[in-house]
Design an enzyme around this catalytic site. Structure first.
Site, PDB file in Angstrom:
ATOM      1  N   ARG A 107       0.851  -1.184   0.000  1.00 30.65           N
ATOM      2  CA  ARG A 107       0.000   0.000   0.000  1.00 30.65           C
ATOM      3  C   ARG A 107       0.889   1.238   0.000  1.00 30.65           C
ATOM      4  O   ARG A 107       1.728   1.407   0.882  1.00 30.65           O
ATOM      5  CB  ARG A 107      -0.891   0.019   1.234  1.00 30.65           C
ATOM      6  CG  ARG A 107      -1.732   1.289   1.275  1.00 30.65           C
ATOM      7  CD  ARG A 107      -2.178   1.619   2.687  1.00 30.65           C
ATOM      8  NE  ARG A 107      -2.822   2.913   2.738  1.00 30.65           N
ATOM      9  CZ  ARG A 107      -3.001   3.619   3.842  1.00 30.65           C
ATOM     10  NH1 ARG A 107      -2.556   3.160   4.988  1.00 30.65           N
ATOM     11  NH2 ARG A 107      -3.586   4.778   3.796  1.00 30.65           N
ATOM     12  N   HIS A 134      -3.034  11.109   0.821  1.00 31.31           N
ATOM     13  CA  HIS A 134      -2.433  10.878   2.131  1.00 31.31           C
ATOM     14  C   HIS A 134      -1.819  12.206   2.610  1.00 31.31           C
ATOM     15  O   HIS A 134      -0.620  12.291   2.841  1.00 31.31           O
ATOM     16  CB  HIS A 134      -1.393   9.755   2.052  1.00 31.31           C
ATOM     17  CG  HIS A 134      -1.083   9.099   3.369  1.00 31.31           C
ATOM     18  ND1 HIS A 134      -1.236   7.749   3.601  1.00 31.31           N
ATOM     19  CD2 HIS A 134      -0.625   9.618   4.541  1.00 31.31           C
ATOM     20  CE1 HIS A 134      -0.876   7.465   4.855  1.00 31.31           C
ATOM     21  NE2 HIS A 134      -0.496   8.578   5.441  1.00 31.31           N
ATOM     22  N   GLU A 151      -2.889  -0.219   8.443  1.00 29.38           N
ATOM     23  CA  GLU A 151      -1.672   0.220   9.147  1.00 29.38           C
ATOM     24  C   GLU A 151      -1.742  -0.310  10.559  1.00 29.38           C
ATOM     25  O   GLU A 151      -2.762  -0.157  11.231  1.00 29.38           O
ATOM     26  CB  GLU A 151      -1.562   1.752   9.239  1.00 29.38           C
ATOM     27  CG  GLU A 151      -1.310   2.477   7.945  1.00 29.38           C
ATOM     28  CD  GLU A 151      -1.158   3.994   8.163  1.00 29.38           C
ATOM     29  OE1 GLU A 151      -0.919   4.435   9.313  1.00 29.38           O
ATOM     30  OE2 GLU A 151      -1.281   4.733   7.180  1.00 29.38           O
TER      31      GLU A 151
END
Length: 476
Positions: A77, A122, A377
């Protein structure tokens, strides 16, 4: 301790993000992002660190893929830097060098049977778009959609797993509420709600663009990725503490996931609390914006899977909070604390509480009807220049993955994947390079940024190879 394995097609992976690893901040025509500009102001980041070079992944595609292959991961990712692809944030400024970089990375992953999981946003907004108001401006809904559309069209033949926003609550609260992250807006009572409202509409629009134009030919999935801390009521027999714990989760997660996974609208407790408090504050209307019936219909169901990030747990009690100043934090009417026996880490608010993960997975299962779940995560930061011999990190992964295994095997949670944070040591936002989260050590003092696998990388590779934690042969 529980022994067992995950299903055959379980997606093991590692994660990173563009600003944290790429470097090349102005290479080959990339435009500046809000994080580039923020880190260039002395005093903003610990040790005045910046992501200008970071791990230099922009120049190290082959090395990164080699390390990923050695780990044996099924997915990687990473995120796309919007200003690397559209330097001024708009599709009239396409930077072919940026597009080439991501094509090389994606092609390399696919060639090695590693599934790319791509995050569109992000946190590294093009500065040019911050200049027109950033996420407080509804103009960003169409601009983000146009960026996403370009990415689907350009990379979607090979990318089958998309994430719109990483940790939208952090964008709204840390960027616009307390203003610790760029764009450093300090407006805790109203801006976070306005920004979240726009993020949800932007997410839904991108989902529908994928649905209408690309899904039939590309066949991928798309979701968003909130951050979630588990919270345990301080006194489990006290209904007020149980309510407080649920309220905390609704404000943290439900804010974004309730509209998407339930009914297109904010959780009732949020509408009630913010509305009620706004009234007591003599405001003409609630600080929490309202969706129209059409918007609710448009937002509902705009995620194919449930992705989330998680690092820690907290203990929660009900609290009476003040009415002024207006604040999203006070609106929750909760007090959080930690148990001092929980192991600490380089990030003060991240304590290791593995059992919290199993409870959290069960909460998601109950709350949202057992959707396919991906942990995107999970990991631990350690403050040290060198931690190749990182037994603390091994213990963290061992216990957290074991709790995930229990949730899957014993509780029937529909868990489909687990990603470790992070692939390698990287730029950890306000903390600079102090906390090391990586499975690979990066020497930031060396201009070549060499990577060294830590013991945790070897351990994680073994978990992937075994597809979990099978009973040792001698114990069978």
């Amino acid at each position: 301790y529980f022994y067992g394995t995950f299903p055959e097609d379980f997606m093991w992976g590692v994660s990173s993000s563009a600003y944290q690893v790429e470097g090349g901040w102005d290479a080959d025509g990339k435009g500046p992002s809000i994080w580039d500009n923020f880190t260039h102001v002395p005093g903003n980041i610990k040790n005045n660190d910046t992501g200008d070079i970071a791990c230099d992944s922009y120049h190290k595609v082959e090395e990164d893929i080699y390390l990923l292959r050695a780990l044996g991961v099924k997915n990687y990712r990473f995120s796309l830097s919007w200003p690397r692809i559209f330097p001024n944030g708009r599709n009239n400024s396409i930077n072919s060098h940026g597009v080439d970089y991501y094509n090389r990375l994606i092609d390399g992953l696919v060639a090695n049977n590693i599934t790319p999981i791509v995050t569109l946003y992000h946190w590294d907004l093009p500065q040019a778009l911050q200049d027109i108001g950033g996420w407080e401006s509804s103009a960003l809904i169409d601009l983000f959609d146009s960026f996403a559309d370009f990415c689907f069209r350009t990379f979607g033949d090979r990318v089958k797993f998309w994430i719109t926003f990483n940790e939208p609550q952090v964008i709204a609260w840390v960027g616009y509420g307390i203003g610790a992250f760029p764009p450093n807006v300090n407006d805790p009572g109203s801006a976070p709600y306005r920004v979240a409202h726009i993020l949800l509409k932007a997410h839904a629009k991108v989902y529908h663009t994928y649905d209408d134009k690309y899904r039939a030919s590309q066949g991928g999935v798309i979701a968003l990725c909130p951050n979630i801390d588990w919270v345990e009521p301080k006194t489990p027999s006290n209904p007020r503490d149980i309510e407080a714990a649920d309220r905390y989760l609704q404000f943290l997660v439900g804010w974004f996931t309730h509209p998407i996974f339930k009914n297109g609208d904010y959780p009732d407790v949020m509408k009630w609390k913010v509305g009620n408090r706004s009234e007591l504050q003599n405001l003409p209307s609630s600080r929490l914006p309202v969706f129209t019936a059409e918007e609710r219909e448009y937002i509902r169901g705009t995620a194919d899977v449930f992705c989330f990030n998680t690092y820690t747990s907290k203990i929660v009690t009900h609290a009476t909070t003040r009415l002024k100043p207006f604040s999203y934090e006070y609106d929750q009417e909760v007090l959080t604390e930690v148990d001092s026996s929980w192991p600490s880490s380089a990030v003060p608010e991240h304590r290791a509480v593995a059992w919290g993960l199993r409870r959290l997975l069960n909460w998601i299962k109950e709350e949202y009807g057992n959707p396919p779940i991906y942990i995107m995560e999970n990991g631990v930061g350690i403050k040290t220049k060198s931690d190749v011999d990182d037994s603390t990190r091994i213990f963290y992964y061992k216990t957290y993955i074991d709790e995930a295994l229990k949730a899957y095997k014993l509780d029937g949670v529909n868990l489909r994947g687990y990603n470790a944070w992070s692939f390698m040591d990287d730029f950890e936002w306000l903390s600079g390079y102090d906390p090391r989260f990586g499975l690979h050590q990066v020497d930031f003092d060396n201009p070549n940024r060499p990577r060294t696998p830590k013991r945790s990388a070897v351990y994680y590779a073994e978990i992937i190879r075994n597809n979990g934690i099978p009973l040792p042969k001698e114990d069978e």
